[in-house]
Write a protein that holds these residues in place. Structure first.
Motif, mmCIF file in Angstrom:
data_model
loop_
_atom_site.group_PDB
_atom_site.id
_atom_site.type_symbol
_atom_site.label_atom_id
_atom_site.label_comp_id
_atom_site.label_asym_id
_atom_site.label_seq_id
_atom_site.Cartn_x
_atom_site.Cartn_y
_atom_site.Cartn_z
ATOM 1 N N GLU A 75 0.817 -1.210 0.000
ATOM 2 C CA GLU A 75 0.000 0.000 0.000
ATOM 3 C C GLU A 75 0.857 1.270 0.000
ATOM 4 O O GLU A 75 0.430 2.312 -0.506
ATOM 5 C CB GLU A 75 -0.934 -0.007 1.204
ATOM 6 C CG GLU A 75 -1.999 -1.087 1.126
ATOM 7 C CD GLU A 75 -2.908 -1.097 2.340
ATOM 8 O OE1 GLU A 75 -3.177 -0.001 2.881
ATOM 9 O OE2 GLU A 75 -3.333 -2.183 2.755
ATOM 10 N N LEU A 105 -9.358 -4.117 -0.913
ATOM 11 C CA LEU A 105 -9.490 -4.114 0.548
ATOM 12 C C LEU A 105 -10.929 -4.303 1.014
ATOM 13 O O LEU A 105 -11.168 -4.562 2.193
ATOM 14 C CB LEU A 105 -8.915 -2.811 1.106
ATOM 15 C CG LEU A 105 -7.401 -2.638 0.890
ATOM 16 C CD1 LEU A 105 -6.966 -1.239 1.252
ATOM 17 C CD2 LEU A 105 -6.614 -3.672 1.689
ATOM 18 N N ARG A 110 -8.905 -1.056 6.675
ATOM 19 C CA ARG A 110 -7.760 -0.583 5.874
ATOM 20 C C ARG A 110 -8.209 0.135 4.616
ATOM 21 O O ARG A 110 -7.434 0.876 4.002
ATOM 22 C CB ARG A 110 -6.851 -1.760 5.511
ATOM 23 C CG ARG A 110 -6.045 -2.318 6.667
ATOM 24 C CD ARG A 110 -5.355 -3.611 6.264
ATOM 25 N NE ARG A 110 -4.532 -3.452 5.087
ATOM 26 C CZ ARG A 110 -4.149 -4.469 4.304
ATOM 27 N NH1 ARG A 110 -4.547 -5.702 4.584
ATOM 28 N NH2 ARG A 110 -3.384 -4.255 3.263
#
Length: 268
Positions: A75, A105, A110
């Motif tokens: 990420e 995700l 997240r």
């Protein structure tokens, strides 16, 4: 690791000392490292650092694309790629990368930062209705208690059509009703005007300036206009001192207590 440390020191020194020859030396060290080090992944941070120091965003984007394709779960690299695309003005590419992250995700916590970025990207191209929907989904995932997300959703709705403005008003009314039922959801909206007293000799002038501002606001001058012109808070001055909502844990404790003790419309 030794190669990376050496390159990092050269780049940092070139920035601090403004010496282009140090960056050229970093280039040479990087080429030597490419020959000596078989693990390409180990050199990635050094490569990215040199490209960024060079301001070569096209090459930096290409390098980051390779990293993201090889490691979709990275990420940090994905976020840097979005930043580079935005610097290059490649907004469609940036939005595409963000959407991939959101899809990957799913409904996990997240995904929230990525949903926030997607909402910002949509609002930047005036897709306010879709942006409001993205923030609504993020609120659903967080249980509806994130005051910052609520504010972003309402801003997107108010920036759109008139029906959206009415829906935003309905949303705020429902939110207020929920807060009455559950004090844990209570949010407070605030504005500030920050002035910094920088040194002792200037404190007398600082105190006079602060008194002048308080008098002006008390006399009816618009708080937002005064804050935009005189506030030292670079984050909120351009917004007329707008701090957004807090549920009691956004700012330092002394500031939260002061805000909570104010009546609606009161200036401390």
């Amino acid at each position: 690791q030794a190669w990376g440390l050496r390159i990092n020191r050269l780049v940092m020194r070139s920035r601090l000392e403004g010496r282009a020859e140090l960056l050229e030396e970093a280039d040479r060290v990087l080429e030597d490292a490419r020959t000596a080090v078989r693990d390409a992944v180990a050199l990635e941070p050094a490569i990215l650092l040199v490209l960024e120091a060079r301001g070569n965003d096209e090459a930096l984007a290409s390098q980051l694309v390779g990293i993201v394709e090889a490691r979709p779960d990275d990420e940090s690299a994905r976020g840097r790629l979005v930043d580079v695309y935005q610097r290059l003005g490649r907004m469609q590419d940036a939005e595409r990368i963000i959407r991939v992250a959101v899809d990957r995700l799913g409904d996990s916590e997240r995904s929230i930062p990525w949903r926030r970025r997607l909402g910002e990207a949509l609002a930047a191209r005036d897709a306010y209705v879709e942006a409001a929907g993205v923030y609504a989904e993020a609120l659903r995932i967080t249980g509806g208690t994130d005051a910052a997300l609520l504010r972003l959703q309402v801003q997107a709705m108010l920036s759109g059509s008139q029906p959206s403005a009415r829906a935003a008003a309905d949303l705020l009314a429902a939110r207020e009703a929920n807060m009455e039922r559950d004090p844990g959801l209570r949010a407070i909206y605030g504005r500030s005007l920050l002035m910094l007293g920088r040194d002792a000799p200037a404190m007398e002038q600082f105190a006079r300036s602060l008194a002048d501002l308080q008098a002006a606001i008390a006399a009816g001058e618009d708080f937002s206009a005064v804050a935009a012109e005189r506030s030292d808070d670079v984050g909120s001055a351009s917004l007329g001192g707008d701090l957004g909502f807090t549920t009691g844990n956004t700012f330092p404790d002394p500031m939260e207590r002061a805000i909570a003790e104010l009546a609606v419309g009161e200036v401390s």
